[in-house]
Scaffold this active site. Structure first.
Site, PDB file in Angstrom:
ATOM      1  N   SER A 126       0.788  -1.215   0.045  1.00  0.00           N
ATOM      2  CA  SER A 126      -0.165   0.014  -0.014  1.00  0.00           C
ATOM      3  C   SER A 126       0.905   1.106   0.046  1.00  0.00           C
ATOM      4  O   SER A 126       1.634   1.683  -1.078  1.00  0.00           O
ATOM      5  CB  SER A 126      -0.824  -0.109   1.269  1.00  0.00           C
ATOM      6  OG  SER A 126      -2.074   1.078   1.015  1.00  0.00           O
ATOM      7  N   HIS A 167      -5.258  -0.874  -3.844  1.00  0.00           N
ATOM      8  CA  HIS A 167      -6.697  -1.002  -3.282  1.00  0.00           C
ATOM      9  C   HIS A 167      -7.804  -0.621  -4.391  1.00  0.00           C
ATOM     10  O   HIS A 167      -8.746  -0.484  -4.048  1.00  0.00           O
ATOM     11  CB  HIS A 167      -6.688  -0.405  -2.147  1.00  0.00           C
ATOM     12  CG  HIS A 167      -5.781  -0.737  -1.224  1.00  0.00           C
ATOM     13  ND1 HIS A 167      -5.760  -1.971  -0.264  1.00  0.00           N
ATOM     14  CD2 HIS A 167      -4.861   0.146  -0.476  1.00  0.00           C
ATOM     15  CE1 HIS A 167      -4.803  -1.900   0.572  1.00  0.00           C
ATOM     16  NE2 HIS A 167      -4.194  -0.764   0.694  1.00  0.00           N
TER      17      HIS A 167
END
Length: 214
Positions: A126, A167
């Protein structure tokens, strides 16, 4: 030689990571007994740290030892020594701006770049994936810059010629990622990827790989 494995959520793509090590690099068995430096710093300003525990379990399953490197708690010299002594550098998720602020405070940007360019295996999760872009300003659609009041600038580590969007199409980040893509799709070279995908990097070869559902 750059060897990078960039993810949204490392725990979802454990199988892809082990394939990356074994099939692409032939390293899985060679890493037994070796060390991973895991930087959890980005999560300090968020309430979830389960992804850190999951990452540690995955490395333990590979027979590796884990050194938690919390950047806010160590000196610049100590941080560099711990990274130098490691075979993998894993930077996990959280707030991208806070993470980069702490990397800048410890003067680690150029140091990390040189280590990765010289063969240190890098795993990004991330925020840890986003910092490899040329500039992290684009993630302001997803992350709050207010958590990084001492950030000098938004320059990324620039080890990628594109901008990862972790994501993508994955809850609870779907809406913010959609905003990011709509805002920058005609301005930046974006590479969106979801929670069961990863970007593998070997030198200048970049591939988007997807976990096959059974």
């Amino acid at each position: 030689m750059k060897k990078m494995f960039l993810t949204s959520s490392f725990g979802y793509v454990e199988k892809l990571f082990k394939n990356f090590l074994e099939n692409d690099l032939g390293l899985e068995n060679k890493l037994k007994g070796k060390t991973v430096a895991l930087i959890p710093t980005a999560a300090l300003v968020e309430n979830i740290d389960i992804h850190i525990k999951i990452a540690m379990e995955i490395y333990e399953s590979l027979g590796m030892s884990i050194t938690l490197l919390e950047l806010t708690e160590v000196s610049e010299t100590k941080a560099k020594d711990l990274i130098n002594d490691s075979n993998i550098l894993h930077i996990s998720g959280g707030n991208t701006f806070f993470l980069m602020q702490e990397i800048q405070k410890k003067n680690l940007s150029d140091f990390i770049v040189k280590k990765v360019e010289n063969g240190l295996i890098y795993v990004g999760e991330s925020a840890g994936s986003a910092i490899m872009s040329p500039d992290i300003e684009y993630v302001s659609e997803c992350d709050d810059k207010a958590f990084a009041p001492e950030l000098k600038n938004t320059k990324g580590l620039n080890l990628l010629p594109f901008y990862p969007v972790p994501h993508y199409q994955s809850e609870p980040y779907k809406e913010s990622c959609d905003r990011l893509v709509q805002k920058y799709k005609d301005k930046l070279h974006l590479v969106p990827f979801n929670n069961i995908q990863a970007i593998t990097v070997e030198d200048d070869d970049y591939n988007l790989v997807t976990l096959q559902k059974i």
